[in-house]
Design a protein around this motif. Structure first.
Motif, PDB file in Angstrom:
ATOM      1  N   SER A   9       0.837  -1.157  -0.051  1.00 34.88           N
ATOM      2  CA  SER A   9      -0.047   0.193  -0.090  1.00 34.88           C
ATOM      3  C   SER A   9       0.842   1.235   0.034  1.00 34.88           C
ATOM      4  O   SER A   9       1.683   1.439   0.805  1.00 34.88           O
ATOM      5  CB  SER A   9      -0.925   0.006   1.223  1.00 34.88           C
ATOM      6  N   ARG A  11      -0.115   3.783   1.396  1.00 35.12           N
ATOM      7  CA  ARG A  11      -0.541   4.725   2.376  1.00 35.12           C
ATOM      8  C   ARG A  11       0.089   3.967   3.671  1.00 35.12           C
ATOM      9  O   ARG A  11       0.169   2.738   3.659  1.00 35.12           O
ATOM     10  CB  ARG A  11      -1.838   4.613   2.687  1.00 35.12           C
ATOM     11  N   SER A  15      -4.180   2.591   6.228  1.00 32.05           N
ATOM     12  CA  SER A  15      -4.313   1.527   4.968  1.00 32.05           C
ATOM     13  C   SER A  15      -5.098   0.261   5.517  1.00 32.05           C
ATOM     14  O   SER A  15      -4.586  -0.115   6.612  1.00 32.05           O
ATOM     15  CB  SER A  15      -2.850   1.067   4.670  1.00 32.05           C
ATOM     16  N   PRO A  95      -3.170  -3.770  -1.947  1.00 34.35           N
ATOM     17  CA  PRO A  95      -4.696  -3.371  -2.369  1.00 34.35           C
ATOM     18  C   PRO A  95      -4.770  -3.441  -3.909  1.00 34.35           C
ATOM     19  O   PRO A  95      -3.798  -3.404  -4.669  1.00 34.35           O
ATOM     20  CB  PRO A  95      -4.527  -1.842  -2.032  1.00 34.35           C
ATOM     21  N   TYR A  97      -5.304  -1.312  -6.993  1.00 32.29           N
ATOM     22  CA  TYR A  97      -5.406  -0.022  -7.620  1.00 32.29           C
ATOM     23  C   TYR A  97      -5.550  -0.087  -9.149  1.00 32.29           C
ATOM     24  O   TYR A  97      -5.295  -0.913  -9.750  1.00 32.29           O
ATOM     25  CB  TYR A  97      -3.868   0.369  -7.382  1.00 32.29           C
ATOM     26  N   ASN A  98      -6.627   0.746  -9.360  1.00 33.06           N
ATOM     27  CA  ASN A  98      -6.935   1.197 -10.785  1.00 33.06           C
ATOM     28  C   ASN A  98      -7.451  -0.374 -11.364  1.00 33.06           C
ATOM     29  O   ASN A  98      -6.880  -0.296 -12.654  1.00 33.06           O
ATOM     30  CB  ASN A  98      -5.903   1.791 -11.675  1.00 33.06           C
ATOM     31  N   SER A 102      -0.949  -3.761  -8.182  1.00 27.15           N
ATOM     32  CA  SER A 102       0.030  -2.913  -7.391  1.00 27.15           C
ATOM     33  C   SER A 102       1.033  -2.880  -8.399  1.00 27.15           C
ATOM     34  O   SER A 102       1.867  -3.853  -8.469  1.00 27.15           O
ATOM     35  CB  SER A 102       0.298  -2.976  -6.061  1.00 27.15           C
ATOM     36  N   ARG A 137     -10.303  -3.500  -1.504  1.00 27.11           N
ATOM     37  CA  ARG A 137     -11.038  -2.982  -2.605  1.00 27.11           C
ATOM     38  C   ARG A 137     -11.849  -1.732  -2.352  1.00 27.11           C
ATOM     39  O   ARG A 137     -12.661  -1.897  -1.463  1.00 27.11           O
ATOM     40  CB  ARG A 137     -11.833  -4.052  -3.391  1.00 27.11           C
TER      41      ARG A 137
END
Length: 218
Positions: A9, A11, A15, A95, A97-98, A102, A137
């Motif tokens: 992550s 973050r 997180s 996580p 992402y998009n 990641s 998510r």
């Protein structure tokens, strides 16, 4: 007994994947106090984006002709391999992402498999070792949701960890994690909390289960 933990992550505060891994690690350490933990934080210590290509291409050059950059990239790949080989159980906190993997985790795996010990088609050195994957998510991706099928990361990570590295893998997913901070998602707060509570419970169970599995194998 050694636990390997990877965080991807970006973050460091707030997180969800880090919180889930924290719960699992705490359960592991409660069951096996004093045992070591190897940490690989891909946000705090990101891997160089060009390390993978540099290490991979060094395989096409005689060893005596390797550049300083190639030697450094190969040494970094070796370090990643040694971290895994030194552990008995594994936590991966990654996580979504998009809708994809990641970039930190992808770079980590791509570089790892340039080490000859983890080259595709080689020996499965981690086969059967217990591991857990934690995914967060921001939206909902379950059956019947508008974004069903849009999570292109979790199936790939399961394939890599379970089918390529041959780990005995458990998976826990927390959904709708953006509900508390996203306008228009207020009606999903209850579902988001339920999902997080379930993921936290499974993370605690995973931590103890990993410790028990390692102890049973000794």
């Amino acid at each position: 007994m050694t636990l390997f933990r990877l965080d991807a992550s970006i973050r460091t505060e707030g997180s969800v994947t880090r919180e889930l891994a924290d719960s699992a690690q705490a359960a592991w350490q409660e069951a096996r106090p004093g045992q070591s933990v190897i940490r690989r934080d891909l946000a705090a210590d990101p891997l160089p984006a060009d390390a993978w290509s540099t290490s991979a291409l060094s395989g096409f050059v005689p060893a005596e002709q390797h550049t300083e950059e190639q030697l450094a990239a190969k040494a970094l790949a070796s370090t990643l391999a040694e971290e895994l080989l030194a552990a008995d159980a594994y936590l991966f906190a990654v996580p979504l992402y998009n809708w994809g993997v990641s970039q930190h985790f992808k770079t980590w795996f791509d570089l790892l498999v340039t080490d000859p010990r983890f080259a595709p088609g080689g020996d499965t050195l981690l086969e059967g070792k217990p591991a857990a994957l934690y995914v967060a998510r921001g939206g909902g991706y379950g059956p019947g949701t508008p974004k069903e099928g849009w999570d292109h990361a979790t199936p790939w990570m399961v394939r890599i960890l379970q089918d390529v590295l041959k780990l005995d893998l458990k998976v826990s997913v927390a959904e709708l994690t953006l509900a508390p901070v996203t306008p228009g998602m207020e009606g999903l707060l209850g579902l988001a909390q339920d999902s997080l509570d379930t993921a936290q419970q499974s993370a605690r169970e995973h931590g103890k289960s990993l410790a028990d599995q390692v102890a049973a194998a000794v």
